[in-house]
Write a protein that holds these residues in place. Structure first.
Motif, PDB file in Angstrom:
ATOM      1  N   GLY A 205       0.805  -1.218   0.000  1.00 43.04           N
ATOM      2  CA  GLY A 205       0.000   0.000   0.000  1.00 43.04           C
ATOM      3  C   GLY A 205       0.837   1.267   0.000  1.00 43.04           C
ATOM      4  O   GLY A 205       0.300   2.373  -0.003  1.00 43.04           O
ATOM      5  N   GLU A 206       2.152   1.121  -0.029  1.00 45.11           N
ATOM      6  CA  GLU A 206       3.044   2.283   0.017  1.00 45.11           C
ATOM      7  C   GLU A 206       2.994   3.068  -1.299  1.00 45.11           C
ATOM      8  O   GLU A 206       2.982   2.484  -2.378  1.00 45.11           O
ATOM      9  CB  GLU A 206       4.474   1.798   0.268  1.00 45.11           C
ATOM     10  N   VAL A 207       2.999   4.389  -1.196  1.00 40.78           N
ATOM     11  CA  VAL A 207       3.117   5.227  -2.394  1.00 40.78           C
ATOM     12  C   VAL A 207       4.560   5.153  -2.870  1.00 40.78           C
ATOM     13  O   VAL A 207       5.483   5.500  -2.136  1.00 40.78           O
ATOM     14  CB  VAL A 207       2.749   6.692  -2.107  1.00 40.78           C
ATOM     15  N   LEU A 208       4.763   4.707  -4.099  1.00 43.82           N
ATOM     16  CA  LEU A 208       6.120   4.544  -4.619  1.00 43.82           C
ATOM     17  C   LEU A 208       6.612   5.774  -5.371  1.00 43.82           C
ATOM     18  O   LEU A 208       7.741   6.218  -5.182  1.00 43.82           O
ATOM     19  CB  LEU A 208       6.174   3.337  -5.561  1.00 43.82           C
ATOM     20  N   MET A 209       5.773   6.306  -6.228  1.00 46.01           N
ATOM     21  CA  MET A 209       6.221   7.401  -7.091  1.00 46.01           C
ATOM     22  C   MET A 209       5.024   8.093  -7.726  1.00 46.01           C
ATOM     23  O   MET A 209       3.911   7.554  -7.744  1.00 46.01           O
ATOM     24  CB  MET A 209       7.127   6.867  -8.213  1.00 46.01           C
ATOM     25  N   LEU A 210       5.282   9.254  -8.256  1.00 45.83           N
ATOM     26  CA  LEU A 210       4.282   9.984  -9.030  1.00 45.83           C
ATOM     27  C   LEU A 210       4.916  10.324 -10.370  1.00 45.83           C
ATOM     28  O   LEU A 210       6.066  10.767 -10.423  1.00 45.83           O
ATOM     29  CB  LEU A 210       3.872  11.245  -8.267  1.00 45.83           C
TER      30      LEU A 210
ATOM     31  N   VAL B  31      -0.799  14.391  -3.236  1.00 39.08           N
ATOM     32  CA  VAL B  31      -1.655  13.218  -3.116  1.00 39.08           C
ATOM     33  C   VAL B  31      -2.056  13.096  -1.658  1.00 39.08           C
ATOM     34  O   VAL B  31      -1.187  13.049  -0.782  1.00 39.08           O
ATOM     35  CB  VAL B  31      -0.894  11.937  -3.531  1.00 39.08           C
ATOM     36  N   ALA B  32      -3.346  13.080  -1.397  1.00 36.03           N
ATOM     37  CA  ALA B  32      -3.819  12.941  -0.017  1.00 36.03           C
ATOM     38  C   ALA B  32      -4.142  11.488   0.277  1.00 36.03           C
ATOM     39  O   ALA B  32      -4.872  10.836  -0.471  1.00 36.03           O
ATOM     40  CB  ALA B  32      -5.049  13.818   0.219  1.00 36.03           C
ATOM     41  N   ILE B  33      -3.571  11.002   1.369  1.00 35.88           N
ATOM     42  CA  ILE B  33      -3.755   9.617   1.807  1.00 35.88           C
ATOM     43  C   ILE B  33      -4.440   9.644   3.167  1.00 35.88           C
ATOM     44  O   ILE B  33      -4.060  10.431   4.036  1.00 35.88           O
ATOM     45  CB  ILE B  33      -2.376   8.934   1.999  1.00 35.88           C
ATOM     46  N   ASP B  34      -5.427   8.780   3.334  1.00 36.21           N
ATOM     47  CA  ASP B  34      -6.061   8.646   4.647  1.00 36.21           C
ATOM     48  C   ASP B  34      -5.048   8.008   5.589  1.00 36.21           C
ATOM     49  O   ASP B  34      -4.650   6.863   5.386  1.00 36.21           O
ATOM     50  CB  ASP B  34      -7.323   7.788   4.524  1.00 36.21           C
TER      51      ASP B  34
ATOM     52  N   ASP C  25      12.713  14.773  -6.421  1.00 30.17           N
ATOM     53  CA  ASP C  25      13.024  16.089  -6.992  1.00 30.17           C
ATOM     54  C   ASP C  25      12.164  17.211  -6.416  1.00 30.17           C
ATOM     55  O   ASP C  25      12.260  18.360  -6.858  1.00 30.17           O
ATOM     56  CB  ASP C  25      12.980  16.055  -8.525  1.00 30.17           C
ATOM     57  N   GLN C  26      11.369  16.844  -5.411  1.00 29.24           N
ATOM     58  CA  GLN C  26      10.583  17.824  -4.640  1.00 29.24           C
ATOM     59  C   GLN C  26       9.519  18.552  -5.465  1.00 29.24           C
ATOM     60  O   GLN C  26       9.214  19.720  -5.187  1.00 29.24           O
ATOM     61  CB  GLN C  26      11.498  18.829  -3.920  1.00 29.24           C
ATOM     62  N   ASP C  27       8.938  17.850  -6.454  1.00 27.95           N
ATOM     63  CA  ASP C  27       7.828  18.462  -7.185  1.00 27.95           C
ATOM     64  C   ASP C  27       6.504  17.765  -6.907  1.00 27.95           C
ATOM     65  O   ASP C  27       5.501  18.029  -7.572  1.00 27.95           O
ATOM     66  CB  ASP C  27       8.106  18.523  -8.687  1.00 27.95           C
ATOM     67  N   ALA C  28       6.512  16.861  -5.919  1.00 32.96           N
ATOM     68  CA  ALA C  28       5.274  16.177  -5.544  1.00 32.96           C
ATOM     69  C   ALA C  28       5.289  15.919  -4.041  1.00 32.96           C
ATOM     70  O   ALA C  28       6.339  15.665  -3.454  1.00 32.96           O
ATOM     71  CB  ALA C  28       5.128  14.867  -6.309  1.00 32.96           C
ATOM     72  N   LEU C  29       4.108  15.985  -3.450  1.00 39.89           N
ATOM     73  CA  LEU C  29       3.957  15.754  -2.013  1.00 39.89           C
ATOM     74  C   LEU C  29       2.946  14.647  -1.762  1.00 39.89           C
ATOM     75  O   LEU C  29       1.997  14.480  -2.526  1.00 39.89           O
ATOM     76  CB  LEU C  29       3.438  17.026  -1.311  1.00 39.89           C
ATOM     77  N   VAL C  30       3.171  13.919  -0.674  1.00 39.26           N
ATOM     78  CA  VAL C  30       2.155  13.023  -0.144  1.00 39.26           C
ATOM     79  C   VAL C  30       1.728  13.597   1.198  1.00 39.26           C
ATOM     80  O   VAL C  30       2.579  13.873   2.051  1.00 39.26           O
ATOM     81  CB  VAL C  30       2.695  11.587   0.038  1.00 39.26           C
TER      82      VAL C  30
END
Lengths: 147, 147
Positions: A44-49, B37-40, B97-102
């Protein structure tokens, strides 16, 4: 500029059809891309976007392996081509307006996804002081299913 | 056009510093946005994907509640402002590369995130025939922590 998404149905003009219908109408942006989030199906881990153009999405659907569009190299990118970190797609989810995908994947190779050697690209957390700290999660147990 | 991200440090010119350093240097795109990306946090479920400009990111860090930039309304969007589906941020992860957040969040209101009434925006899966099917997951048990 990525190829136009002519191989997929265009987004529906009416929001209810786009959001509640059963037709897959991926909504590529003005840049020809949509966003994809890869999740390790075992943990369930977020790997990449990453991003997909129509060609990458079609290749993903045809092969069952995640393909993206590399913005830096401006070309189709079969994930794992050189690293062995191939992503076998177990399930693809699409969001309400169909401009984002979640790929639940089984990861090949060493089970990781990030070119830095971390398991997940999201290996740092923003601390309360605003500085980044490496998380322990990134090198935690590899997925049981490394196929 | 969202405001320029002058309140954050600019991305490092050298990839190793950007990718391995401890300085938070969010990399906003040419449109002034990065992807979140929002994760519960209670269930690990992917709830939604949205975008942040510098103002939204600063507001998120300052308040501990997720703020996004609404591209359709071209304005700052405090998630849950009208729906009550406020997202209390438990943890923010940043990618290489710091262009996406979880964002790992605890969801208020009815525990959902999608304006359609589904719990997650990702309530449909792409079937082998190419058609979409609603998943059972979207209305499954609400998070235990609905604070």
């Amino acid at each position: 500029m990525p190829p136009r998404p002519e191989r997929f149905a265009a987004p529906a003009a009416a929001a209810p059809e786009q959001e509640l219908g059963t037709a897959f109408r991926p909504k590529f942006g003005a840049d020809g891309l949509l966003t994809a989030v890869a999740i390790d199906d075992a943990t369930g881990e977020v790997l990449m976007l990453a991003h997909m153009d129509a060609e990458a999405l079609a290749a993903t659907l045809a092969t069952g392996e995640a393909h993206y569009y590399s913005r830096s190299r401006a070309k189709l990118w079969r994930k794992g081509e050189t690293s062995g970190q191939v992503q076998r797609v177990r399930r693809i989810l699409v969001d309400c307006d169909q401009d984002a995908l979640v790929l639940r994947v089984a990861v090949g190779g060493d089970g990781g996804a990030c070119h830095t050697g971390a398991r997940s690209c999201f290996y740092r957390a923003v601390g309360e002081d605003g500085a980044l700290r490496r998380t322990e999660d990134d090198r935690s147990a590899r997925a049981a299913d490394g196929s």
